[in-house]
Every structure is written in structure tokens, then in C-alpha cells.
Scaffold this active site. Structure first.
Site, PDB file in Angstrom:
ATOM      1  N   ASP A  71     -16.868  50.323  42.442  1.00  0.00           N
ATOM      2  CA  ASP A  71     -17.136  51.495  43.287  1.00  0.00           C
ATOM      3  C   ASP A  71     -18.448  52.168  42.900  1.00  0.00           C
ATOM      4  O   ASP A  71     -18.554  52.815  41.859  1.00  0.00           O
ATOM      5  CB  ASP A  71     -15.986  52.500  43.159  1.00  0.00           C
ATOM      6  CG  ASP A  71     -14.680  51.920  43.685  1.00  0.00           C
ATOM      7  OD1 ASP A  71     -14.706  50.797  44.246  1.00  0.00           O
ATOM      8  OD2 ASP A  71     -13.637  52.578  43.524  1.00  0.00           O
ATOM      9  N   ASP A  81      -8.183  42.887  42.966  1.00  0.00           N
ATOM     10  CA  ASP A  81      -8.730  44.225  42.680  1.00  0.00           C
ATOM     11  C   ASP A  81      -7.802  44.945  41.692  1.00  0.00           C
ATOM     12  O   ASP A  81      -6.708  44.462  41.387  1.00  0.00           O
ATOM     13  CB  ASP A  81      -8.790  44.985  44.021  1.00  0.00           C
ATOM     14  CG  ASP A  81      -9.659  46.225  43.934  1.00  0.00           C
ATOM     15  OD1 ASP A  81     -10.422  46.377  42.962  1.00  0.00           O
ATOM     16  OD2 ASP A  81      -9.565  47.077  44.854  1.00  0.00           O
ATOM     17  N   GLU A  87      -7.589  46.091  35.904  1.00  0.00           N
ATOM     18  CA  GLU A  87      -8.046  46.466  34.537  1.00  0.00           C
ATOM     19  C   GLU A  87      -6.892  46.638  33.567  1.00  0.00           C
ATOM     20  O   GLU A  87      -7.158  46.557  32.370  1.00  0.00           O
ATOM     21  CB  GLU A  87      -8.841  47.783  34.627  1.00  0.00           C
ATOM     22  CG  GLU A  87     -10.123  47.655  35.413  1.00  0.00           C
ATOM     23  CD  GLU A  87      -9.923  47.484  36.919  1.00  0.00           C
ATOM     24  OE1 GLU A  87      -8.912  48.007  37.441  1.00  0.00           O
ATOM     25  OE2 GLU A  87     -10.764  46.819  37.543  1.00  0.00           O
TER      26      GLU A  87
END
Ligand SMILES: *[C@@H]1O[C@H](CO)[C@@H](O)[C@H](O)[C@H]1NC(C)=O
Ligand SMILES: *[C@@H]1O[C@H](CO)[C@@H](O)[C@H](O)[C@H]1NC(C)=O
Length: 914
Positions: free
Chosen positions: A563, A439, A442
Site C-alpha cells: 500500500d 495478500d 505477514e
């Protein structure tokens, strides 16, 4: 309007002179290039090299690069590459070791030079490459029909160090798909004038029309001119930030670095395009069988006993569950590869894992890339010792994520990869997890710029209400042209600093690679390293879920859309993003079922599991701030879950076969309807329904309060998989209104399909051992009709998904009606694996035939079987769901079968008039 008076006419003239004057004064960014020489090589299949010289330099966004080198190669029949870079200095490109492909050849010593005017086209493959020498422009046409697919003439072509601009004309007949990651309220088809910015950011999926977690600079272009349909694909392989502008008549790229490296894929069908695309970027990863089961996760499972309760809750409610997940709750103070000794004590966790593993269930946990800066933390110590972190000004780059101050591993550094592999191996000794969730890659940072740990206050503040607020002392870094480039992409819709809430873009990776260039590759490089680590553990097939993705990530990981919100809009948008990831070569994709936050209503969660049960990757996930939303929390949701997931678990052999095909050819599991029906123009924008594989249509309810659904079906017969005697016979493109009571979703199978199904179950390991039923869907009333299907099974513990004797079995089924005779045959390849598993076919459900069945003859491996125990059940007339239809056809079940799946059989019987 006529200009009646000379005065008005004079005024208009003045205005137009003024306007044209201002336009002329407006500075041009570039004046383009001139082709000065050409070289043609016949080596290695042949290529063309062109030398380009800038016509006139300007200083806007930096100086033009004076000399460019054009490289053109028909790499195979279906693929053309056009590569343009600085002729004099090397430039950044997506590293060839991360995404393996042939580099353009180095300049030849004594090239055979041609005059730039001696040639104007360079045919080969299914494309023709044509060009204009002055100003230089190029076009790509389809050889078979002369259609122009890409044409850069009439537009500026600019090539500066930090600003590259190139455009193509597009005809009105083009429908475009792709460019992500992006939540598209307008659906799958690109909408003119919507912004498409590509740069990986931790921006939640509920933000519309903005750059999200991944970067995929690729599109598919579907052309329909007078009923003649063809599709092609275009990849611009570049990892730098870019804005893409689509006007409907043109497409413009504005890129802030790297090179132009275009790949054209000739199609002509949509499945051909993804096949050709994934042949270049890597085929979708094999996934273990259990990955197709249902997954439950939540950020906020505060202790192991809560997790145990969830597993029990599913069992009690009779809802399938294969995989239980932890977000970061199991960790000690959010540190990777640790356990919270109080809430997740290791002995108890190991005991729990033993229990669930023995039932065939799996356990996946999250890891974040940020490594806590903490001298007593072994992972950190070993990372420092091996010097594995991304750097700024010679020091590890300091950021803040959940554990507080962190450093980010550099996955472009071979030492970083080996350290990561080792840490995962250590962790696996500690906790035998079955997969990893990577997770925040980025990469996400709560701070911006160059930071230090404050000396005057606690950071992190463990009591902070919002731990995601930056607590480091930071200064924006704006001093370099990497942090503050001359052209600002519309990153996160803000035109903010490129390093906003990520690594400062002047930071460096291994070998001096700038974060500016490699930024969007972070999650991709992490997935590659993680995949390597998992493969090395015990040789099992890896399962990785990654939030940030790039071209090629599909070969290593699955993806979820990040999300989202518990709203009806987010339910709807999930379809487009999932279909897009199929185009991106990442078919294993899903959205958080029932929304990440805030709390969904019961009705929304109910409709969401009905849709989510047919996402390729099906996981319920929520945020600690919203109430618990496991599917058993509401009776109505539980009921829908039993029904929809019940069908999913029966369809697992079909879905797994689709995964196999995805791995061989890139074919997505979830597909836009036009993939199977490219001539059916009304489906081009259809984003409220989708296909699973070639012929299973999912038509979910997406509106609050609805008990019907308006659905569109390409012409033909579609049988309802929940009520097989209900059928839609579609004749045109009109939307049909189907019943969709609260606990039902419409899922239909198309005529011509043989669907392999099993009995289902609560855990995929059990479901996959149950006997098979073949659902055979004939179009109604056509003698000579044919239906086809296939099934692939293997031992999903092995890393490779391949057809190897003893490790896998592949069976094709063909059924047809000729006159009054129905025949079903199977053709088995590598049957021994299936035979060793004792897999049987127990039943066939035959749809659309008419009459009374008799005279059954059945042979297995050429030997006639005694068929006395086999019986026919005529389960009644098939009813058209839409009033006014006059469909006549039967659902006939052939039961009492005991056909080994691993042996070829042939079966036929007669249908006598009724
Ligand atoms: C490209 O566009 C230009 C300008 O519209 C046109 O003259 C040229 O024929 C086109 N080239 C191809 C190959 O279609
Ligand atoms: C740093 O840059 C961001 C984004 O451009 C801006 O919002 C913020 O105010 C700046 N902070 C400082 C300390 O200058």
C-alpha cells in the site's frame, strides 16, 4: 580551548572521572566467548568446527548460552558459510525443507582436535576465514587483495536464547545495499543511522524506515578503493525478528532468536553476487509471458459489469491490457474461494472469462490466508476436519480479517499444505483463474492477543464504517517470554508487542514450532504451498503475487510493494524498493501505479504510468475510497500510457529474455546503474534512474510541474528509444537536462547493445507473434565497434523455462563495424521452436554508423539470399540532445527483410563516405 586555571582543570578531571565511573557501572550484556578447541575435517571438501565457552555470564536479556559450536565451510569457490549455534541443545533454524541447503554435519565421534592456537586462519575458496581465540572473534577477507570484508573483533559478541548480538567493522569505502523490506527515502544506498528492523508486518509502504511486509536479512557491499572495485554479499539466514544498526563504520545485528548462519558471496561483480546468492536461496521463478503485460486492478470493482467495462475501456482507448484482477469484491462476504452470487454470478463470470481467454487475456484474483470461522462454509469445515490451523493453548488461534473471525492455516503443516492444494484445485474447477494473489500474509490480523467471538454484539458488523477495527473480545498475551521477550525489536517503529496485529507469538505451528520463530516465514510458506497447488492444476507455469516475502520467495512468486500513496514521494520511493527486490532474488516486482490511495492528480498518474510501464511487474491498483484511476480516465494519462506501454510491448522479447536470464543467474530485470557500471562512482547512490537489463536506461520525471529531467549517464553513447535520432553522448558524471514534455519519458539504449524488439500490440499474445526489429546501437565513430544481444522465446505454458529443442529457441546477435563494413550475424540454438511459430526478422535499425549503404550480402544457414527486396533507408543524422555536441552518425534502417529468427544468418554491407 586551554584550561588556564587550575580550578577549571580540576573540574574537568572530576567530570571525566564521573563519566568513566558511570560507563563502568553500566552493565555489560555479555563478555564474549573463548575458543577452547578446534576440529578440522577433510570430509566432503573439508570444514572446521570450533568449540566456544562463555567467558562470564550475565542475566541481562537472559543467561548466556554456555557452549557454542562454530562451523565453518568453504561451500564452493565463491561461498563461505559461518554457522554458530548452541553446542548442547538444538535451536530454531529456517527449516531445511522450506529452504533446501546442507545442514551442518553432526558432531564427529572421535574428532581430531587441534589446539585453538595451532591455526589462526582457514583459507579456501576466494575467502580466508581468520579468527582470534580469546575473546573469540572472526574475520573474512578477500584472498585476492587481502581486503577485510567482515571483522567482528572490537565488538561484543553475545549469544543468549533470545538475544544474539554480533557486529562487524566496515571501512569508509563500503557502500551497502539491501536489508528489507523497507521504504528508504534516502535511496538504495543504506544511510548511516537509519533503522533497519526485519520482521514481517502489515505496515503500509508509505511508512518510511520501518519494517514492512517482508524480511530479507541480506546486504551487498560495494568497495571502491582507488578505482579497484569489488562487491560481495552477506546473508544472515535467520527468520527471527532483528534490528540491524548501520553506522557507516560498523554493522550490528541484534536478533531475538535462532542461530547465526552467515553466508558470504565473493562477487566480485554485483551480478556475480546475485548469481551466487540465488544459487543458494533458489533462482527467480519462471513467469508466464503475459505476466510482463500490463495489469489492471482495483479494490472496489463492485460487480462483474464494472470489470467488463474496464476491459472495454482499455480496448476503446487503445491501451495495452493483458490481465484484469479482482481484489476481494468477487467474493461472497470476503470468504476465500467463493463468488458473490449477486454481483459476480458464476455463469456470467465464466462467460466473461471465456471471452477474455479467447483473446489471450488473463484473470487473477486475491486470496487471504484467514479462513472465515463459519460452520456452513466448506473450506472451513474441511480445514477443521484436517486440523490445519495455527493454534494457541490447543485451540485454533482466533483472529479477525475481512470476513470477520478467522483461523489461519498452518503452511508448515503437511496436512495444511495438502488441504490448501485441494482447496485451490476445487476453486479452479469453480473459476478458471490464471494466477493467484496472496495478500495479508505477514500475517495481518485486525486484533491482537487471545480473542473470543463476542456474545453481546455482532462481529463482524457488516455495517461498520471501518471493518478493519477489531470486533472480537481480546486480551493481550504477555504471560510468556515469547509474547514479551526481554529485548524488544523496533517492530513497526513501535517496540510494540511482537504479536501486535498478527498471531500471538506464543501460538504454535505443526510440530510445536513457535510463531515467535516462524512468524516471518508465513508468506513464504504460503507461496510455496500455493505454487505447488497451481503446478498441480494443469501443469501450466504458475503466476503468484505475494505481499509478504522472505529469503527464497522469489522462486515462487512475484511481489508488489504494497500500500503506497498517490504522492510524488511515493512515486520516487518505488524505485529503491523495486531495485532492492532485485537484490533479494525477486526480480518480478512493481508498485501500485498511480498509488493505492488517496487519489493521484492527473499529472502524477501521467508520470507514474511513464515510470510504471518499465517496472518489471506493471500494475495499476487503487483503493475503493479513491476515485477510479484506470489509465483511460484522463486523456493525458491515456496518451502517455499508449506511448510508454507501447514501447514496453515492443520490448517484451527483451524483457522476457531478461526473465530467462534472471531464472538462470538471478540477474534482476530492473537494476541499479552501478550493476553495469561499477567503476562509475557517481552512480552508487543513484536512485532516480535505473537500468532494465544491462543497457536500457529509464530516466523518469519525479517532480511536479517538471518538463525536463536531470539525468546522469555513464560515459558513452545513449540513444533515445522513442526518437532514435536523438542521442546523449556522455563524457562524465554531470547531470544532463533532457526534455521531458508531459507525454514523454526518457528511455535510452546504450552503445554496444543489440535490442530485440517486436511491433508491439494491445495484448502480449498478439504482440509476441509480430515480426522482429533488431535495434543495433554502435558507439559513435569507432571503427571496430561491436554490439551484442540475445533473445529467448519459449512456450510459456510449460512450467520450466529451459532451452529444450522444440520448446524454446535462443538466439545471439553480434554486430560490428570494421573499416567500412558492417556485419550482423546470428547464432541460433534450438531453432525449431521459433520456426514452428513462423517468427521473422523484418528490419534492423542501425545507429551510429556513417555513410551510404551498399553492396549488401546476406546468407541464411550458409546459403546466399536474393536481396533485391531489401532496401536501406537513411533516416537522417543523429542529433545530440545536448547542445554543443558534434555527433555525426546515421540512423540507417535495413528494411524488407524476411529472415526466419530460428535460422542463423550473416549479413554485411559497406558504408561509403558521404
Ligand atoms: C580485525 O580487526 C582487528 C581490530 O581492528 C584487527 O587487529 C585485525 O587485524 C582485523 N582482522 C583482519 C583479518 O582484518
Ligand atoms: C495491548 O498491547 C498493545 C500494544 O502493546 C496496547 O496498545 C494495548 O493498549 C494493549 N491492550 C490491552 C487491552 O492491554
Amino acid at each position: 580551548m586551554m584550561l588556564s586555571s587550575p580550578f577549571l582543570w580540576y573540574l574537568a578531571l572530576l567530570i571525566s572521572l564521573y563519566l568513566s565511573g558511570t560507563l563502568a557501572l553500566q552493565q555489560r550484556v555479555g563478555y564474549g566467548y573463548r575458543l577452547t578447541a578446534l576440529e578440522e575435517s577433510t570430509l566432503d571438501g573439508g570444514w572446521l568446527v570450533g568449540h566456544l565457552k562463555v567467558k562470564q555470564s550475565t542475566s541481562t536479556y537472559g543467561l548466556d548460552i554456555p557452549n557454542l559450536r562454530l562451523f565453518v565451510k568453504h561451500e564452493n569457490q565463491k561461498r563461505l558459510r559461518v554457522h554458530i549455534t548452541d553446542a548442547d541443545n538444538p535451536r530454531w533454524e529456517v527449516p531445511y525443507n522450506l529452504l533446501p541447503r546442507a545442514p551442518p554435519p553432526p558432531p564427529t565421534k572421535s574428532p581430531k582436535t587441534l589446539s585453538p592456537f595451532s591455526l589462526s586462519s582457514y583459507p579456501g575458496s576466494e575467502f580466508i576465514f581468520t579468527f582470534n581465540p580469546d575473546p573469540f572473534s572472526f574475520a573474512v577477507t578477500r584472498k585476492s587483495n587481502g581486503e577485510s570484508l567482515f571483522n567482528t573483533s572490537n565488538f561484543d559478541f553475545v549469544f543468549k536464547d533470545q538475544y544474539i548480538k554480533i557486529s562487524s567493522q566496515l571501512p569508509e569505502t563500503a557502500s551497502l545495499y539491501g536489508f528489507g523490506e523497507n521504504t528508504q527515502p534516502g535511496g538504495i544506498r543504506l544511510r548511516p543511522n537509519d533503522p533497519y528492523t526485519l520482521y514481517t508486518t502489515d505496515t503500509s509502504a508509505f511508512n518510511l524506515n520501518t519494517d514492512l511486509y517482508g524480511s530479507h536479512p541480506v546486504y551487498m557491499d560495494l568497495r571502491n578503493s582507488g578505482g579497484k572495485v569489488s562487491t560481495h554479499g552477506v546473508l544472515l539466514l535467520n527468520s527471527n525478528g532483528m534490528d540491524v544498526f548501520y553506522t557507516g563504520m560498523s554493522l550490528t545485528y541484534k536478533i531475538i532468536g535462532g542461530v547465526l548462519d552467515f553466508y558470504f558471496f565473493s562477487g566480485p561483480g554485483p551480478l556475480d553476487v546475485v548469481d551466487q546468492y540465488t544459487a543458494l536461496i533458489g533462482r527467480p521463478a519462471p513467469m508466464p509471458y503475459w505476466a510482463l503485460g500490463f495489469h489492471q486492478c482495483r479494490w472496489g470493482y463492485k460487480s462483474l459489469s464494472v470489470v467488463q467495462g474496464v476491459v472495454e475501456g482499455y480496448k476503446k482507448a487503445n491501451i495495452p491490457l493483458d490481465v484484469i484482477w479482482n481484489d476481494d469484491d468477487h467474493m461472497d462476504a470476503s470468504k476465500d474461494f467463493t463468488l458473490d452470487p449477486i454481483n459476480y454470478p458464476r455463469p456470467k463470470l465464466l462467460k466473461f472469462l471465456n471471452q477474455i481467454h479467447s483473446r489471450g487475456m488473463k484473470y487473477v484474483v486475491l486470496i487471504d490466508p484467514g479462513i472465515a470461522v463459519n460452520p456452513s462454509y466448506g473450506v472451513y469445515q474441511r480445514g477443521i476436519a484436517k486440523d490445519v490451523f495455527v493454534k494457541l493453548d490447543g485451540q485454533p488461534y482466533l483472529a479477525q480479517v475481512w470476513p470477520g473471525p478467522v483461523y489461519f492455516p498452518d503452511f508448515l503443516n503437511p496436512n495444511g499444505v495438502s488441504w490448501w492444494v485441494d482447496e485451490i484445485s476445487r476453486f479452479h474447477q469453480f473459476v478458471p483463474v490464471d494466477g493467484l494473489w496472496i495478500d495479508m500474509n505477514e500475517v495481518s490480523n485486525f486484533c491482537t492477543g487471545k480473542c473470543v467471538i463476542p456474545t453481546t454484539r455482532q462481529c463482524p458488523d457488516r455495517k461498520a464504517i471501518k471493518p478493519s477495527v477489531c470486533c472480537l473480545d481480546c486480551k493481550n498475551v504477555t504471560s510468556t517470554r515469547w509474547d514479551d521477550p526481554p529485548y524488544k525489536i523496533n517492530a513497526a517503529g513501535k517496540k510494540a508487542l511482537l504479536g501486535f496485529k498478527t498471531i500471538a507469538t506464543s501460538a504454535t505451528h505443526y510440530g510445536g514450532v513457535l510463531e515467535y520463530n516462524a512468524h516471518s516465514l508465513y508468506g513464504f510458506s504460503e507461496a510455496i504451498a500455493t505454487h505447488k497447488a497451481l503446478l498441480g492444476l494443469n501443469g501450466k507455469r504458475p503466476f503468484i503475487l505475494s505481499r509478504s516475502t522472505f529469503v527464497g520467495s522469489g522462486s515462487y512468486a512475484a511481489h508488489w510493494t504494497g500500500d503506497n500513496k498517490g504522492t510524488w514521494e511515493d512515486l520516487r520511493y518505488s524505485i529503491s524498493t523495486i531495485l532492492n527486490f532485485g537484490l533479494f532474488g525477486m526480480p518480478m516486482v512493481g508498485s501500485d501505479i498511480c498509488g493505492f490511495y488517496p487519489a493521484p492528480t492527473e499529472e502524477l498518474c501521467n508520470r507514474w504510468i511513464q515510470l510504471g510501464a518499465f517496472y518489471p511487474f506493471s500494475r495499476d491498483h487503487s483503493n475503493f475510497a479513491s476515485p477510479r484511476q484506470e489509465l483511460y480516465q484522463w486523456n493525458s494519462v491515456a496518451k502517455s500510457a499508449r506511448s510508454a506501454l507501447g514501447l514496453r510491448y515492443k520490448l517484451l522479447p527483451y524483457l522476457y529474455t531478461l526473465l530467462y536470464e534472471a531464472h538462470l543467474t538471478g540477474a534482476p530485470l530492473a537494476r541499479p546503474v552501478f550493476f553495469s557500471f561499477p567503476e562509475f562512482t557517481p552512480s552508487y547512490g543513484l536512485s532516480t534512474q535505473f537500468l532494465l537489463g544491462p543497457g536500457v536506461m529509464v530516466s523518469p520525471v519525479l517532480d511536479r510541474g517538471a518538463t525536463t529531467v536531470k539525468a546522469m549517464f555513464p560515459p558513452g553513447t545513449w540513444y533515445n528509444l522513442f526518437h532514435m535520432t536523438k542521442v546523449v553522448v556522455s563524457k562524465d558524471a554531470s547531470f544532463l537536462t533532457l526534455d521531458a514534455p508531459l507525454n514523454e519519458i526518457n528511455v535510452h539504449v546504450y552503445q554496444g547493445t543489440v535490442l530485440p524488439m517486436q511491433r508491439g500490440g494491445l495484448i502480449s499474445k498478439e504482440a509476441r507473434q509480430t515480426p522482429f526489429t533488431l535495434v543495433i546501437a554502435f558507439p559513435y565513430g569507432t571503427s571496430g565497434a561491436e554490439a551484442k544481444g540475445k533473445v529467448y522465446i519459449d512456450d510459456d505454458e510449460r512450467p520450466k523455462m529451459a532451452l529444450v529443442e522444440g520448446e524454446a529457441t535462443y538466439v545471439e546477435f553480434v554486430a560490428n563495424v570494421k573499416g567500412k563494413t558492417v556485419t550482423v550475424t546470428s547464432n541460433v540454438q534450438m531453432g525449431s521452436f521459433s520456426l514452428s511459430k513462423g517468427l521473422m526478422i523484418e528490419k534492423m535499425s542501425v545507429l551510429g554508423v556513417q555513410g551510404k549503404s551498399k553492396d549488401l550480402v546476406i546468407t541464411v544457414d550458409g546459403i546466399v539470399l536474393d536481396s533485391t527486396s531489401i532496401y536501406f533507408s537513411h533516416l537522417g543524422e543523429v542529433q545530440e540532445e545536448i547542445k554543443g555536441g558534434s555527433m555525426k552518425g546515421m540512423l540507417v534502417e535495413v528494411g524488407g527483410l524476411q529472415l526466419p529468427l530460428g535460422k542463423s544468418f550473416s549479413m554485411s554491407w559497406r558504408m561509403d563516405g558521404m
